[in-house]
Write a protein that holds these residues in place. Structure first.
Motif, mmCIF file in Angstrom:
data_model
loop_
_atom_site.group_PDB
_atom_site.id
_atom_site.type_symbol
_atom_site.label_atom_id
_atom_site.label_comp_id
_atom_site.label_asym_id
_atom_site.label_seq_id
_atom_site.Cartn_x
_atom_site.Cartn_y
_atom_site.Cartn_z
ATOM 1 N N ARG A 26 90.791 54.299 67.313
ATOM 2 C CA ARG A 26 91.991 53.301 67.465
ATOM 3 C C ARG A 26 91.631 51.721 67.203
ATOM 4 N NH1 ARG A 26 95.376 55.375 71.879
ATOM 5 N NH2 ARG A 26 93.654 54.354 72.993
ATOM 6 N N LEU A 27 90.634 51.488 67.978
ATOM 7 C CA LEU A 27 89.828 50.197 68.100
ATOM 8 C C LEU A 27 89.489 49.656 66.804
ATOM 9 C CD1 LEU A 27 89.886 48.001 70.810
ATOM 10 C CD2 LEU A 27 87.463 47.936 70.226
ATOM 11 N N VAL A 28 88.525 50.315 66.433
ATOM 12 C CA VAL A 28 87.587 49.993 65.266
ATOM 13 C C VAL A 28 88.553 50.389 64.036
ATOM 14 C CG1 VAL A 28 85.507 50.430 63.894
ATOM 15 C CG2 VAL A 28 85.591 50.557 66.621
ATOM 16 N N GLY A 29 89.300 51.144 63.860
ATOM 17 C CA GLY A 29 90.131 51.652 62.898
ATOM 18 C C GLY A 29 91.001 50.327 62.384
ATOM 19 N N THR A 30 91.145 49.309 63.259
ATOM 20 C CA THR A 30 91.992 48.214 62.747
ATOM 21 C C THR A 30 91.236 46.779 62.547
ATOM 22 O OG1 THR A 30 92.483 47.500 65.113
ATOM 23 C CG2 THR A 30 94.246 49.072 63.828
ATOM 24 N N ALA A 31 89.916 47.007 62.526
ATOM 25 C CA ALA A 31 89.334 45.760 62.255
ATOM 26 C C ALA A 31 89.406 45.369 60.821
ATOM 27 C CB ALA A 31 87.566 46.206 62.431
ATOM 28 N N ARG A 32 88.999 44.344 60.442
ATOM 29 C CA ARG A 32 89.270 43.655 59.261
ATOM 30 C C ARG A 32 88.334 42.575 58.616
ATOM 31 N NH1 ARG A 32 91.304 38.746 60.469
ATOM 32 N NH2 ARG A 32 92.922 38.715 62.306
ATOM 33 N N GLY A 33 88.029 42.494 57.334
ATOM 34 C CA GLY A 33 87.430 41.503 56.847
ATOM 35 C C GLY A 33 85.796 41.625 57.061
ATOM 36 N N ARG A 34 85.232 40.543 57.165
ATOM 37 C CA ARG A 34 83.931 40.541 57.563
ATOM 38 C C ARG A 34 83.798 41.117 59.192
ATOM 39 N NH1 ARG A 34 79.779 36.109 56.611
ATOM 40 N NH2 ARG A 34 78.435 37.843 56.617
ATOM 41 N N VAL A 35 83.003 41.969 59.520
ATOM 42 C CA VAL A 35 82.882 42.428 60.918
ATOM 43 C C VAL A 35 81.697 42.444 61.172
ATOM 44 C CG1 VAL A 35 83.580 44.299 62.430
ATOM 45 C CG2 VAL A 35 84.925 44.195 60.193
ATOM 46 N N LEU A 36 81.307 41.969 62.507
ATOM 47 C CA LEU A 36 80.285 41.862 63.154
ATOM 48 C C LEU A 36 80.322 42.861 64.359
ATOM 49 C CD1 LEU A 36 77.131 40.926 63.918
ATOM 50 C CD2 LEU A 36 78.398 39.082 65.235
ATOM 51 N N GLU A 37 79.469 43.856 64.442
ATOM 52 C CA GLU A 37 79.376 44.780 65.716
ATOM 53 C C GLU A 37 78.319 44.362 66.559
ATOM 54 O OE1 GLU A 37 80.189 48.969 65.356
ATOM 55 O OE2 GLU A 37 79.159 49.276 67.501
ATOM 56 N N LEU A 38 78.415 44.125 67.920
ATOM 57 C CA LEU A 38 77.473 43.527 68.829
ATOM 58 C C LEU A 38 76.783 44.948 69.358
ATOM 59 C CD1 LEU A 38 79.038 40.916 70.680
ATOM 60 C CD2 LEU A 38 77.571 40.574 68.621
ATOM 61 N N GLY A 39 75.584 45.130 69.722
ATOM 62 C CA GLY A 39 74.969 46.153 70.377
ATOM 63 C C GLY A 39 75.351 47.409 69.570
#
Ligand SMILES: C[S@@+](CC[C@H](N)C(=O)[O-])C[C@H]1O[C@@H](n2cnc3c(N)ncnc32)[C@H](O)[C@@H]1O
Length: 195
Positions: A26-39
């Motif tokens: 649910r959370l990651v599936g709505t990420a958009r554009g240039r994405v940075l994932e920490l850790g």
């Protein structure tokens, strides 16, 4: 003590099946554009990103990064992976549309500095998405977390069971747009945007 990547995935498997899989989707599936994932760890979120996102992941642990690299390769998921700490992000100001952190703010050494870095690298009104275990609203639960944390930190690579990450996010340059509670407030899904 630093946790080994293979052990991490094994320990997390039942938790993923039980509920993390659904929260990540649910959370990651709505990420958009240039994405940075920490850790980014072993890359547990990789299967859930929309195909059109341009993904960068950082983690200070090279063993975890190697595992994330293998997972990305197996998924055919392009991702740029770098060794870095959330407290000192090697990116220009306002360079990401979305920042994701799942089960990370319990462990970063300096959460305020990390939040300041997230704010710096996010574009204005950029999305900040977190899944974190936090200090429980129930006073008895919170007291147990306070008591256990000094020992737990040593066992679990610096993880704090009693961090109030939601309040930290709210007080440090973000507008919280939604919070979903799980397990009586132990786990929070937080959607915020940079002010
Ligand atoms: C519990 S694991 C979570 C991994 C992954 N995000 C997930 O959802 O499965 C915590 C991760 O935070 C990373 N970490 C620890 N300190 C960090 C820091 N200062 N900056 C960024 N990542 C950090 C660890 O190396 C580890 O990969």
């Amino acid at each position: 003590m630093t946790m080994h990547a293979a052990i991490y995935d094994g320990v997390m498997r039942p938790v993923e099946k039980l509920f993390m899989h659904e929260l990540r989707r649910r959370l990651v599936g709505t990420a958009r554009g240039r994405v940075l994932e920490l850790g980014i760890g072993t890359g547990a979120n990789l299967p859930y990103y929309p195909a059109e996102t341009e993904l960068t992941g950082i983690d200070p642990n090279e063993g975890f990064l190697e595992r994330a690299r293998q997972r990305a390769h197996a998924l055919g998921r392009p991702v740029t992976l770098l060794a870095a700490h959330a407290e000192a992000l090697p990116f220009a100001d306002r360079s990401f549309d979305t920042v994701v952190a799942t089960l990370v703010f319990c462990t970063v050494t300096d959460p305020l500095q990390a939040l300041s870095e997230v704010h710096r690298v996010l574009k204005p009104h950029g999305q900040f998405k977190l899944i974190e275990h936090v200090r429980m609203p129930n006073p008895l639960g919170a007291r147990v977390q306070d008591l256990v944390t000094p020992l737990w930190k040593h066992i679990a690579s610096g993880c704090h069971l009693n961090r109030d990450t939601l309040s930290l996010v709210q007080a440090n340059g973000f507008q919280v747009e939604s919070v979903r509670e799980h397990l009586n407030g132990l786990i929070l899904e937080i959607e915020a945007c940079a002010l």
